[in-house]
Design an enzyme around this catalytic site. Structure first.
Site, short mmCIF file in Angstrom:
data_model
loop_
_atom_site.label_atom_id
_atom_site.label_comp_id
_atom_site.label_asym_id
_atom_site.label_seq_id
_atom_site.Cartn_x
_atom_site.Cartn_y
_atom_site.Cartn_z
N MET A 152 0.98 -1.17 0.01
CA MET A 152 0.14 0.14 -0.10
C MET A 152 0.77 1.34 -0.02
O MET A 152 0.40 2.38 0.43
CB MET A 152 -1.07 0.04 1.27
CG MET A 152 -2.04 -1.00 1.11
SD MET A 152 -3.48 -0.80 2.14
CE MET A 152 -2.86 -0.44 3.76
N LEU A 173 6.54 3.12 1.70
CA LEU A 173 7.66 2.15 1.62
C LEU A 173 8.76 2.28 2.80
O LEU A 173 9.12 3.29 3.03
CB LEU A 173 8.14 1.86 0.41
CG LEU A 173 7.33 1.43 -0.86
CD1 LEU A 173 8.01 1.36 -2.11
CD2 LEU A 173 6.24 0.42 -0.42
N HIS A 191 9.14 -3.62 3.22
CA HIS A 191 8.72 -3.85 2.09
C HIS A 191 10.03 -4.01 1.05
O HIS A 191 9.67 -4.66 0.21
CB HIS A 191 8.10 -2.74 1.44
CG HIS A 191 6.92 -2.07 2.24
ND1 HIS A 191 6.88 -1.05 3.03
CD2 HIS A 191 5.80 -2.67 2.22
CE1 HIS A 191 5.43 -0.91 3.32
NE2 HIS A 191 4.89 -1.70 2.81
N GLN A 229 5.57 -11.82 7.10
CA GLN A 229 5.25 -12.50 8.23
C GLN A 229 4.55 -11.74 9.03
O GLN A 229 3.89 -11.92 10.10
CB GLN A 229 6.39 -13.39 8.67
CG GLN A 229 6.18 -14.14 9.90
CD GLN A 229 5.16 -15.22 9.90
OE1 GLN A 229 5.24 -15.80 8.85
NE2 GLN A 229 4.48 -15.69 10.62
N ASP A 248 2.31 -9.54 8.75
CA ASP A 248 0.90 -9.82 8.71
C ASP A 248 0.58 -11.27 8.89
O ASP A 248 0.21 -11.65 7.66
CB ASP A 248 0.32 -8.96 7.32
CG ASP A 248 0.67 -7.41 7.67
OD1 ASP A 248 -0.17 -6.90 8.41
OD2 ASP A 248 1.45 -6.98 7.15
N GLN A 250 -2.91 -12.44 7.52
CA GLN A 250 -2.97 -12.05 5.96
C GLN A 250 -2.43 -13.09 5.28
O GLN A 250 -2.74 -13.89 4.41
CB GLN A 250 -2.43 -10.84 5.75
CG GLN A 250 -2.29 -10.46 4.43
CD GLN A 250 -1.87 -9.08 4.21
OE1 GLN A 250 -2.41 -7.93 4.38
NE2 GLN A 250 -0.59 -8.75 3.72
N SER A 267 3.85 0.96 8.02
CA SER A 267 3.75 2.44 7.69
C SER A 267 2.84 3.47 8.54
O SER A 267 3.08 4.37 8.57
CB SER A 267 3.04 2.20 6.31
OG SER A 267 3.63 1.49 5.28
P1 AMP Z 1 1.56 -3.02 3.53
O1 AMP Z 1 2.07 -2.18 2.70
O2 AMP Z 1 1.30 -2.58 4.87
O3 AMP Z 1 0.04 -3.64 3.05
O4 AMP Z 1 2.53 -4.10 3.36
C1 AMP Z 1 2.86 -4.93 2.28
C2 AMP Z 1 3.82 -5.93 2.55
O5 AMP Z 1 4.73 -5.74 3.21
C3 AMP Z 1 2.76 -6.98 3.47
O6 AMP Z 1 3.10 -8.47 2.78
C4 AMP Z 1 3.24 -6.87 4.76
O7 AMP Z 1 3.26 -8.10 5.58
C5 AMP Z 1 4.53 -6.74 4.44
N1 AMP Z 1 5.47 -5.82 5.66
C6 AMP Z 1 4.95 -4.90 6.19
N2 AMP Z 1 5.88 -4.65 7.36
C7 AMP Z 1 6.61 -5.47 7.35
C8 AMP Z 1 7.92 -5.82 8.06
N3 AMP Z 1 8.10 -4.79 9.30
N4 AMP Z 1 8.62 -6.62 7.89
C9 AMP Z 1 8.32 -7.40 6.84
N5 AMP Z 1 7.26 -7.47 5.88
C10 AMP Z 1 6.39 -6.38 6.20
#
Ligand code: AMP
Length: 282
Positions: A30, A33, A37, A149, A151, A154, A187
């Protein structure tokens, strides 16, 4: 690195890459970044030759009283962060193209997994996630998709939907990236004040204290989750849930024999944060 907003153009670009013999990796995000990400993107690039990053703030996964309007949108900064990475295509669609008739027509729902843990307080969230991820899989037809991991629910839901709906995509779960103090990158950490950010470290510390109890031989979920709650209480954090569940079925695990997911959700001020660890995996 090509930026495409149009759905058909994105589909076409990926098909052309495949016609040239390239394997395709997808990292759905989303935007806003951060290093979490970027780690997923590097992982996708290890596995595939044509990496697509989607940046789309999906309205369908936000509840009516959630932070859709204030969710950070930083497309230019995101592009800067992606410049040095092996990304072939950025898919950045408009809401009106993804949901031209409004957001509530066909929904993908994963019963059983969508109503537990975060689903208890975010009842429509995972249907929104499952629907948009299904759309992205259909549009971009990746060979591999990488999810964090962080999420964990998810990830379990996406694994289930890929299995149930026969998507020809391999799902990779990548480890959580944390700040030096242990706070899982998110984020939404941008919403935290400096003081709240320090307090939020207690979340990961609480998980670590349960892990320490596990290593000393404790196996009862009731006791291990009480260790987490006690630690959080010291920082005046009242968690929304603290649960030990099976990582795939998300069903409660009363006594930990095989690797289990210890997951927590808590509010720090107005910001809802989630975190988890796998216990019993080493
Ligand atoms: P989002 O932009 O929050 O929807 O996240 C996009 C992807 O990044 C999802 O697969 C999240 O699980 C992953 N993600 C978000 N934060 C982290 C983190 N701290 N470590 C690893 N992956 C993450």
């Amino acid at each position: 690195m090509r930026i495409v907003e149009d759905i058909n153009a994105a589909r076409q670009a990926v098909r052309e890459a495949r016609q040239h013999g390239l394997s395709v990796g997808l990292v759905p995000t989303m935007g806003a970044l951060h290093e979490g990400h970027l780690t997923l993107i590097r992982r996708a690039a290890q596995e595939t030759e044509f990496v697509v990053v989607s940046i789309f703030v999906n309205p369908l996964q936000f509840g009516p009283s959630e932070d859709l309007s204030k969710y950070p949108r930083e497309f230019d900064q995101d592009l800067d962060k992606l410049q040095s990475l092996p990304v072939s295509l950025i898919f950045h669609p408009e809401v009106s193209d993804m949901y031209p008739e409004g957001p509530s027509r066909t929904l993908v729902t994963v019963p059983g997994l969508n109503g537990v843990l975060c689903g208890l307080t975010r009842p429509s969230h995972f249907d929104g996630v499952a629907t948009v991820v299904s759309k992205l899989f259909h549009i971009l037809e990746p060979d591999v998709a990488v999810f964090g991991q962080k999420d964990a629910q998810q990830l379990a839901i996406i694994r289930r939907l890929v299995h149930d709906l026969n998507f020809p995509v391999q799902i990779i779960g990548a480890p959580i990236v944390r700040e030096p103090g242990g706070l899982a990158l998110s984020s939404r950490n941008q919403y935290l004040s400096a003081e709240e950010k320090i307090r939020a470290r207690a979340i990961y510390q609480s998980l670590q204290s349960a892990e320490a109890a596990f290593r000393q031989g404790e196996r009862h979920a009731e006791v291990l989750t009480a260790v987490v709650r006690k630690h959080l209480q010291r920082y005046e954090i009242g968690p929304e849930y603290v649960e030990i569940v099976d990582p795939l079925s998300l069903q409660p695990v009363p006594y930990v024999r095989t690797p289990a997911l210890l997951a927590v959700a808590a509010r720090i001020g107005d910001t809802r944060l989630i975190d988890n660890i796998l216990i019993g995996s080493s």
